[in-house]
Motif scaffolding. Sequence first.
Motif, PDB file in Angstrom:
ATOM      1  N   MET A 136       0.833  -1.199   0.000  1.00 10.58           N
ATOM      2  CA  MET A 136       0.000   0.000   0.000  1.00 10.58           C
ATOM      3  C   MET A 136       0.869   1.251   0.000  1.00 10.58           C
ATOM      4  SD  MET A 136      -2.470   2.328   1.917  1.00 10.58           S
ATOM      5  CE  MET A 136      -1.544   2.314   3.348  1.00 10.58           C
ATOM      6  N   GLU A 137       1.947   1.239   0.763  1.00 11.15           N
ATOM      7  CA  GLU A 137       2.856   2.390   0.813  1.00 11.15           C
ATOM      8  C   GLU A 137       3.523   2.629  -0.541  1.00 11.15           C
ATOM      9  OE1 GLU A 137       4.703   5.703   2.379  1.00 11.15           O
ATOM     10  OE2 GLU A 137       3.143   4.499   3.317  1.00 11.15           O
ATOM     11  N   GLU A 138       3.919   1.575  -1.218  1.00 13.46           N
ATOM     12  CA  GLU A 138       4.537   1.709  -2.538  1.00 13.46           C
ATOM     13  C   GLU A 138       3.521   2.208  -3.563  1.00 13.46           C
ATOM     14  OE1 GLU A 138       7.962  -1.722  -1.905  1.00 13.46           O
ATOM     15  OE2 GLU A 138       6.010  -2.304  -2.703  1.00 13.46           O
ATOM     16  N   LEU A 139       2.286   1.744  -3.472  1.00  8.87           N
ATOM     17  CA  LEU A 139       1.241   2.234  -4.364  1.00  8.87           C
ATOM     18  C   LEU A 139       0.951   3.702  -4.085  1.00  8.87           C
ATOM     19  CD1 LEU A 139      -0.710   1.610  -6.641  1.00  8.87           C
ATOM     20  CD2 LEU A 139      -2.342   0.777  -4.925  1.00  8.87           C
ATOM     21  N   ARG A 140       1.005   4.075  -2.822  1.00  8.26           N
ATOM     22  CA  ARG A 140       0.804   5.481  -2.449  1.00  8.26           C
ATOM     23  C   ARG A 140       1.886   6.365  -3.089  1.00  8.26           C
ATOM     24  NH1 ARG A 140       1.931   9.234   1.657  1.00  8.26           N
ATOM     25  NH2 ARG A 140       3.401   7.881   2.696  1.00  8.26           N
ATOM     26  N   GLU A 141       3.100   5.869  -3.128  1.00 11.92           N
ATOM     27  CA  GLU A 141       4.182   6.620  -3.760  1.00 11.92           C
ATOM     28  C   GLU A 141       3.958   6.752  -5.272  1.00 11.92           C
ATOM     29  OE1 GLU A 141       6.692   8.411  -2.403  1.00 11.92           O
ATOM     30  OE2 GLU A 141       5.641   7.950  -0.537  1.00 11.92           O
ATOM     31  N   ALA A 142       3.391   5.725  -5.898  1.00 14.67           N
ATOM     32  CA  ALA A 142       3.068   5.801  -7.327  1.00 14.67           C
ATOM     33  C   ALA A 142       2.000   6.861  -7.571  1.00 14.67           C
ATOM     34  CB  ALA A 142       2.610   4.441  -7.845  1.00 14.67           C
ATOM     35  N   VAL A 143       0.998   6.894  -6.708  1.00  9.00           N
ATOM     36  CA  VAL A 143      -0.055   7.912  -6.819  1.00  9.00           C
ATOM     37  C   VAL A 143       0.555   9.296  -6.613  1.00  9.00           C
ATOM     38  CG1 VAL A 143      -2.198   8.787  -5.793  1.00  9.00           C
ATOM     39  CG2 VAL A 143      -1.887   6.327  -6.092  1.00  9.00           C
TER      40      VAL A 143
ATOM     41  N   ARG B 206       1.362  13.268  -8.978  1.00 11.25           N
ATOM     42  CA  ARG B 206       0.866  14.545  -8.451  1.00 11.25           C
ATOM     43  C   ARG B 206      -0.632  14.513  -8.187  1.00 11.25           C
ATOM     44  NH1 ARG B 206       4.416  16.808 -12.904  1.00 11.25           N
ATOM     45  NH2 ARG B 206       6.404  17.065 -11.862  1.00 11.25           N
ATOM     46  N   GLN B 207      -1.079  13.422  -7.606  1.00 13.17           N
ATOM     47  CA  GLN B 207      -2.488  13.249  -7.279  1.00 13.17           C
ATOM     48  C   GLN B 207      -2.749  13.629  -5.821  1.00 13.17           C
ATOM     49  OE1 GLN B 207      -4.929  12.080  -9.550  1.00 13.17           O
ATOM     50  NE2 GLN B 207      -3.283  12.403 -11.000  1.00 13.17           N
ATOM     51  N   TRP B 208      -3.979  13.936  -5.516  1.00 13.94           N
ATOM     52  CA  TRP B 208      -4.418  14.245  -4.160  1.00 13.94           C
ATOM     53  C   TRP B 208      -4.947  12.982  -3.493  1.00 13.94           C
ATOM     54  CZ3 TRP B 208      -3.967  19.144  -2.105  1.00 13.94           C
ATOM     55  CH2 TRP B 208      -3.627  20.140  -3.014  1.00 13.94           C
ATOM     56  N   PHE B 209      -5.086  13.007  -2.185  1.00 16.91           N
ATOM     57  CA  PHE B 209      -5.669  11.921  -1.390  1.00 16.91           C
ATOM     58  C   PHE B 209      -4.928  10.604  -1.643  1.00 16.91           C
ATOM     59  CE2 PHE B 209      -9.158  14.874  -2.506  1.00 16.91           C
ATOM     60  CZ  PHE B 209      -9.328  15.447  -1.258  1.00 16.91           C
ATOM     61  N   THR B 210      -3.616  10.653  -1.576  1.00 21.81           N
ATOM     62  CA  THR B 210      -2.787   9.509  -1.943  1.00 21.81           C
ATOM     63  C   THR B 210      -3.045   8.285  -1.068  1.00 21.81           C
ATOM     64  OG1 THR B 210      -0.953  10.336  -0.601  1.00 21.81           O
ATOM     65  CG2 THR B 210      -0.962  10.933  -2.932  1.00 21.81           C
ATOM     66  N   THR B 211      -3.224   8.462   0.222  1.00 19.72           N
ATOM     67  CA  THR B 211      -3.452   7.308   1.097  1.00 19.72           C
ATOM     68  C   THR B 211      -4.784   6.655   0.784  1.00 19.72           C
ATOM     69  OG1 THR B 211      -2.073   8.261   2.836  1.00 19.72           O
ATOM     70  CG2 THR B 211      -3.621   6.550   3.502  1.00 19.72           C
ATOM     71  N   TRP B 212      -5.830   7.449   0.629  1.00 20.10           N
ATOM     72  CA  TRP B 212      -7.151   6.896   0.307  1.00 20.10           C
ATOM     73  C   TRP B 212      -7.113   6.164  -1.029  1.00 20.10           C
ATOM     74  CZ3 TRP B 212     -10.492   7.413  -3.758  1.00 20.10           C
ATOM     75  CH2 TRP B 212     -11.744   6.824  -3.586  1.00 20.10           C
ATOM     76  N   LYS B 213      -6.497   6.779  -2.026  1.00 21.05           N
ATOM     77  CA  LYS B 213      -6.441   6.158  -3.349  1.00 21.05           C
ATOM     78  C   LYS B 213      -5.636   4.864  -3.321  1.00 21.05           C
ATOM     79  CE  LYS B 213      -7.283  10.313  -5.999  1.00 21.05           C
ATOM     80  NZ  LYS B 213      -6.768  11.301  -6.942  1.00 21.05           N
ATOM     81  N   ALA B 214      -4.545   4.847  -2.572  1.00 23.23           N
ATOM     82  CA  ALA B 214      -3.738   3.632  -2.480  1.00 23.23           C
ATOM     83  C   ALA B 214      -4.512   2.513  -1.790  1.00 23.23           C
ATOM     84  CB  ALA B 214      -2.436   3.919  -1.740  1.00 23.23           C
ATOM     85  N   LYS B 215      -5.237   2.833  -0.727  1.00 19.84           N
ATOM     86  CA  LYS B 215      -6.060   1.814  -0.050  1.00 19.84           C
ATOM     87  C   LYS B 215      -7.113   1.271  -1.003  1.00 19.84           C
ATOM     88  CE  LYS B 215      -5.629   3.438   4.695  1.00 19.84           C
ATOM     89  NZ  LYS B 215      -6.321   4.042   5.845  1.00 19.84           N
ATOM     90  N   HIS B 216      -7.735   2.167  -1.747  1.00 17.36           N
ATOM     91  CA  HIS B 216      -8.761   1.777  -2.716  1.00 17.36           C
ATOM     92  C   HIS B 216      -8.158   0.881  -3.808  1.00 17.36           C
ATOM     93  CE1 HIS B 216     -12.381   2.070  -5.122  1.00 17.36           C
ATOM     94  NE2 HIS B 216     -11.674   2.526  -6.133  1.00 17.36           N
ATOM     95  N   GLY B 217      -7.001   1.263  -4.335  1.00 23.41           N
ATOM     96  CA  GLY B 217      -6.335   0.473  -5.372  1.00 23.41           C
ATOM     97  C   GLY B 217      -5.930  -0.897  -4.873  1.00 23.41           C
ATOM     98  N   LEU B 218      -5.419  -0.956  -3.655  1.00 20.75           N
ATOM     99  CA  LEU B 218      -5.023  -2.239  -3.076  1.00 20.75           C
ATOM    100  C   LEU B 218      -6.240  -3.139  -2.898  1.00 20.75           C
ATOM    101  CD1 LEU B 218      -2.511  -3.749  -1.923  1.00 20.75           C
ATOM    102  CD2 LEU B 218      -3.309  -3.018   0.310  1.00 20.75           C
ATOM    103  N   LYS B 219      -7.329  -2.565  -2.428  1.00 26.09           N
ATOM    104  CA  LYS B 219      -8.554  -3.344  -2.233  1.00 26.09           C
ATOM    105  C   LYS B 219      -9.069  -3.899  -3.567  1.00 26.09           C
ATOM    106  CE  LYS B 219     -13.146  -3.083  -0.200  1.00 26.09           C
ATOM    107  NZ  LYS B 219     -14.124  -2.244   0.472  1.00 26.09           N
TER     108      LYS B 219
ATOM    109  N   ASN C  59      -5.148  -6.237 -12.385  1.00 22.98           N
ATOM    110  CA  ASN C  59      -6.357  -5.788 -11.691  1.00 22.98           C
ATOM    111  C   ASN C  59      -6.329  -4.291 -11.390  1.00 22.98           C
ATOM    112  OD1 ASN C  59      -7.185  -8.489 -11.613  1.00 22.98           O
ATOM    113  ND2 ASN C  59      -6.296  -8.810  -9.597  1.00 22.98           N
ATOM    114  N   LEU C  60      -5.194  -3.649 -11.574  1.00 23.42           N
ATOM    115  CA  LEU C  60      -5.063  -2.217 -11.314  1.00 23.42           C
ATOM    116  C   LEU C  60      -5.373  -1.347 -12.525  1.00 23.42           C
ATOM    117  CD1 LEU C  60      -1.879  -1.774  -9.101  1.00 23.42           C
ATOM    118  CD2 LEU C  60      -4.223  -1.242  -8.511  1.00 23.42           C
ATOM    119  N   VAL C  61      -5.726  -1.952 -13.644  1.00 22.68           N
ATOM    120  CA  VAL C  61      -5.951  -1.180 -14.867  1.00 22.68           C
ATOM    121  C   VAL C  61      -7.036  -0.128 -14.664  1.00 22.68           C
ATOM    122  CG1 VAL C  61      -6.783  -1.325 -17.252  1.00 22.68           C
ATOM    123  CG2 VAL C  61      -5.056  -2.936 -16.417  1.00 22.68           C
ATOM    124  N   GLU C  62      -8.176  -0.506 -14.141  1.00 19.54           N
ATOM    125  CA  GLU C  62      -9.261   0.452 -13.915  1.00 19.54           C
ATOM    126  C   GLU C  62      -8.821   1.550 -12.949  1.00 19.54           C
ATOM    127  OE1 GLU C  62     -13.641   0.600 -11.824  1.00 19.54           O
ATOM    128  OE2 GLU C  62     -12.961  -1.318 -12.632  1.00 19.54           O
TER     129      GLU C  62
END
Length: 95
Positions: free
Chosen positions: A37-44, A48-61, A78-81
Amino acid sequence: MAIFASRAPTDKVEMSVQEFSKWLMQFDYDKDGKITMEELREAVRANRQWFTTWKAKHGLKLADKNRNGVIDDYEICNLVEFAEKHLGRKIISTY
């Protein structure tokens, strides 16, 4: 708390699943072949996106189908969408 090097977003908005996987794996800081999740947050954040933690949690889920807490190599597709909606990427099929 881990401190990660900033990665500038790529100018390429349209990419294949393979290119997306390669781009995403640059955030695999521990080189275990899995995205946390932390690595995905860094990708987000790199995009230059906002709400990086929320988006990373959503992407991981969305992507973590076996619920082991990471995105394995075979779950990246599964991350395409998520990538299209939250990372401003268009992922194209290369079949």
